[in-house]
Design an enzyme around this catalytic site. Structure first.
Site, PDB file in Angstrom:
ATOM      1  N   TYR A 178      78.119  12.487  44.108  1.00 54.86           N
ATOM      2  CA  TYR A 178      79.305  12.468  45.136  1.00 54.86           C
ATOM      3  C   TYR A 178      80.256  11.165  44.652  1.00 54.86           C
ATOM      4  CZ  TYR A 178      77.313  15.952  48.345  1.00 54.86           C
ATOM      5  OH  TYR A 178      76.740  16.885  48.759  1.00 54.86           O
ATOM      6  N   LYS A 185      75.676  21.860  43.625  1.00 54.64           N
ATOM      7  CA  LYS A 185      75.571  20.678  42.890  1.00 54.64           C
ATOM      8  C   LYS A 185      74.102  19.913  42.576  1.00 54.64           C
ATOM      9  CE  LYS A 185      74.479  17.322  45.163  1.00 54.64           C
ATOM     10  NZ  LYS A 185      73.528  17.241  46.125  1.00 54.64           N
TER      11      LYS A 185
HETATM   12  P1  NAD Z   1      64.966  23.043  49.619  1.00 52.54           P
HETATM   13  O1  NAD Z   1      63.829  22.290  49.096  1.00 52.54           O
HETATM   14  O2  NAD Z   1      65.263  22.610  51.005  1.00 52.54           O
HETATM   15  O3  NAD Z   1      65.401  24.304  49.405  1.00 52.54           O
HETATM   16  C1  NAD Z   1      65.138  24.813  48.154  1.00 52.54           C
HETATM   17  C2  NAD Z   1      64.632  26.231  48.098  1.00 52.54           C
HETATM   18  O4  NAD Z   1      64.608  26.678  46.926  1.00 52.54           O
HETATM   19  C3  NAD Z   1      63.472  26.453  48.963  1.00 52.54           C
HETATM   20  O5  NAD Z   1      63.558  27.611  49.969  1.00 52.54           O
HETATM   21  C4  NAD Z   1      62.598  27.076  48.047  1.00 52.54           C
HETATM   22  O6  NAD Z   1      61.174  27.700  48.378  1.00 52.54           O
HETATM   23  C5  NAD Z   1      63.529  27.511  46.809  1.00 52.54           C
HETATM   24  N1  NAD Z   1      62.622  27.546  45.573  1.00 52.54           N
HETATM   25  C6  NAD Z   1      62.769  28.487  44.741  1.00 52.54           C
HETATM   26  N2  NAD Z   1      62.100  28.282  43.523  1.00 52.54           N
HETATM   27  C7  NAD Z   1      61.587  27.045  43.713  1.00 52.54           C
HETATM   28  C8  NAD Z   1      60.713  26.130  42.783  1.00 52.54           C
HETATM   29  N3  NAD Z   1      60.386  26.501  41.568  1.00 52.54           N
HETATM   30  N4  NAD Z   1      60.530  25.158  43.317  1.00 52.54           N
HETATM   31  C9  NAD Z   1      60.739  24.757  44.563  1.00 52.54           C
HETATM   32  N5  NAD Z   1      61.493  25.383  45.332  1.00 52.54           N
HETATM   33  C10 NAD Z   1      62.003  26.502  44.939  1.00 52.54           C
HETATM   34  O7  NAD Z   1      66.235  22.137  48.972  1.00 52.54           O
HETATM   35  P2  NAD Z   1      67.665  21.878  49.361  1.00 52.54           P
HETATM   36  O8  NAD Z   1      68.045  20.701  50.093  1.00 52.54           O
HETATM   37  O9  NAD Z   1      68.162  23.113  50.114  1.00 52.54           O
HETATM   38  O10 NAD Z   1      68.492  21.804  48.123  1.00 52.54           O
HETATM   39  C11 NAD Z   1      68.842  22.965  47.043  1.00 52.54           C
HETATM   40  C12 NAD Z   1      70.006  22.560  46.213  1.00 52.54           C
HETATM   41  O11 NAD Z   1      70.988  22.411  47.208  1.00 52.54           O
HETATM   42  C13 NAD Z   1      69.861  21.317  45.281  1.00 52.54           C
HETATM   43  O12 NAD Z   1      70.703  21.581  44.287  1.00 52.54           O
HETATM   44  C14 NAD Z   1      70.528  20.356  46.086  1.00 52.54           C
HETATM   45  O13 NAD Z   1      71.451  19.644  45.175  1.00 52.54           O
HETATM   46  C15 NAD Z   1      71.614  21.257  46.784  1.00 52.54           C
HETATM   47  N6  NAD Z   1      72.249  20.814  48.116  1.00 52.54           N
HETATM   48  C16 NAD Z   1      73.623  20.422  48.538  1.00 52.54           C
HETATM   49  C17 NAD Z   1      74.079  19.967  49.505  1.00 52.54           C
HETATM   50  C18 NAD Z   1      75.804  19.809  49.965  1.00 52.54           C
HETATM   51  O14 NAD Z   1      75.993  19.187  50.473  1.00 52.54           O
HETATM   52  N7  NAD Z   1      76.475  20.435  48.900  1.00 52.54           N
HETATM   53  C19 NAD Z   1      73.136  19.389  50.519  1.00 52.54           C
HETATM   54  C20 NAD Z   1      71.776  19.629  50.257  1.00 52.54           C
HETATM   55  C21 NAD Z   1      71.381  20.256  49.042  1.00 52.54           C
END
Ligand code: NAD
Length: 372
Positions: free
Chosen positions: A223, A138
């Site tokens: 949320y 999401k």
């Molecule tokens: P994060 O920054 O920790 O991880 C993102 C990943 O994407 C990294 O490994 C990064 O290297 C990679 N990536 C690939 N291409 C990229 C680019 N062009 N720029 C930046 N990063 C790139 O982020 P996250 O917290 O893991 O969030 C990722 C997704 O998950 C988001 O859409 C967020 O809303 C969602 N999320 C959902 C929940 C949930 O509880 N459902 C919780 C946290 C995050």
């Protein structure tokens, strides 16, 4: 009558639509091999090995029906490290240039996209064109139009598209939904959703409009939007919204810090919500009906979720959300199970229609009508 079946039957009468009840089975009921000739374990490739993928990967170690079978990352060292840790062979590891080849890989059923928001659209469409099911985190896209394109691409490719709405499988949340759908709170009058946290590093992608698509609303306010829909059990017909910004350096143009928004529902129920990147301890849902109430606090964090109703404390067990979610999604994808609250692409499109309308209401100062 079996209370779960009773609950599901009642839900069909509510605004949460589910397919034919004859095909409905609880996600955690045992699977018999005849139901699932292709195999009963969902083989998942994780795309974007960041913070949330780490949580999903750890949670999946306890899954009964889902396992990590593939990895997609732009960082070779992560592919090696995760490949070793989760026993994913080199032939099932891809980068962002090569992952279309997944179409030739029979070891992978679904790709779980956990990259920054702006990337979900193109990546999910590529996954669909490779003939694999997709789970998008999401928000599934930056706006409803893009989200609908993802739904259409998956439909054309004949694959399923799910959104990582982990709360839709959380036991205390489901109990409140059951109680509401069975009329235990009476006519629903009011919902309050408060979703926020104080965001740190000013350089992270969540504060970059191009990658995040907005600010707190896209990330955490969603949320409260989604929660309002499943707690009230209706789709909103209008929104109003107001934005406040105290730090214009950290929260640049197009990146919202705090938005208050209100929604109206066909029954006359109203919702009052707050989304913010500037306050901690803000994770609370409150539902008020003519005969009772439900309060969840925390309501959407990783848990344990805590809650009570006018009838007392909610005592359903805490199980790691992502473990529940991935086992349930295995049932949805492999066996056609219908969850009590949908997690398909259409569900994600609805939230984005509301997000589009909230941003439009902030910009215009006017009430926006919704047709969801
Ligand atoms: P994060 O920054 O920790 O991880 C993102 C990943 O994407 C990294 O490994 C990064 O290297 C990679 N990536 C690939 N291409 C990229 C680019 N062009 N720029 C930046 N990063 C790139 O982020 P996250 O917290 O893991 O969030 C990722 C997704 O998950 C988001 O859409 C967020 O809303 C969602 N999320 C959902 C929940 C949930 O509880 N459902 C919780 C946290 C995050």
């Amino acid at each position: 009558m079996n209370s779960r079946r009773d609950f599901l039957q009642k839900l069909t009468a509510s605004a949460i639509a589910i397919p034919l009840l004859s095909s409905v089975r609880a996600w955690n009921e045992p699977i018999h091999s005849a139901d699932n000739p292709q195999g009963s374990v969902l083989r998942v490739a994780l795309m974007g090995l960041g913070g949330y993928a780490s949580i999903v990967a750890e949670a999946m170690q306890k899954c009964k029906r889902a396992k990590i079978s593939g990895l997609i990352s732009g960082t070779p060292a992560k592919l090696n490290e995760w490949g070793t840790k989760y026993n994913v062979p080199e032939k099932n590891r891809y980068n962002y240039e090569t992952f279309d080849d997944i179409k030739n890989n029979p070891d992978i059923d679904v790709v779980y996209v956990t990259t920054p928001n702006a990337l979900h659209h193109d990546q999910v469409i590529r996954v669909a064109r490779a003939g694999k099911h997709a789970i998008s985190e999401k928000p599934m896209a930056l706006n409803a139009k893009d989200a609908q394109e993802m739904v259409d691409a998956c439909s054309e490719a004949g694959v399923k598209l799910l959104v990582g709405y982990r709360m839709h499988f959380e036991p205390k949340t489901l109990e409140v939904i059951r109680m509401r759908s069975e009329g235990e709170f009476g006519k629903i009058m009011f919902f309050q959703g408060q979703s926020g946290f104080r965001i740190g590093d000013p350089n992270q992608w969540r504060l970059n409009k191009a990658l995040a698509g907005g600010g707190s609303l896209m990330d955490i306010g969603i949320y409260a939007i989604n929660g309002a829909r499943y707690m009230v059990g209706e789709e909103p017909i209008w929104v109003t919204a107001q934005e406040t910004k105290t730090d214009t350096v950290k929260f640049k143009e197009g990146v919202d810090e705090t938005i208050q928004f209100q929604m109206g529902f066909p029954s006359g129920a109203v919702a009052s919500c707050l989304s913010t990147y500037n306050m901690n301890y803000l994770d609370r849902f409150y539902l008020n009906g003519e005969k009772g109430f439900a309060e969840l606090q925390p309501s959407t964090g990783y848990g344990p979720i805590k809650g009570r109703t006018n009838k007392g404390e909610l005592t359903q067990p805490h199980i790691t959300h992502q473990t529940l979610q991935m086992d349930a999604m295995a049932g949805i994808i492999l066996d056609g199970h219908a969850p009590a609250v949908p997690v398909d692409g259409a569900e994600g499109v609805k939230d984005l229609k509301i997000i589009d309308a909230i941003y439009a209401a902030c910009a215009s100062g006017k009430r926006q009508e919704l047709n969801i």
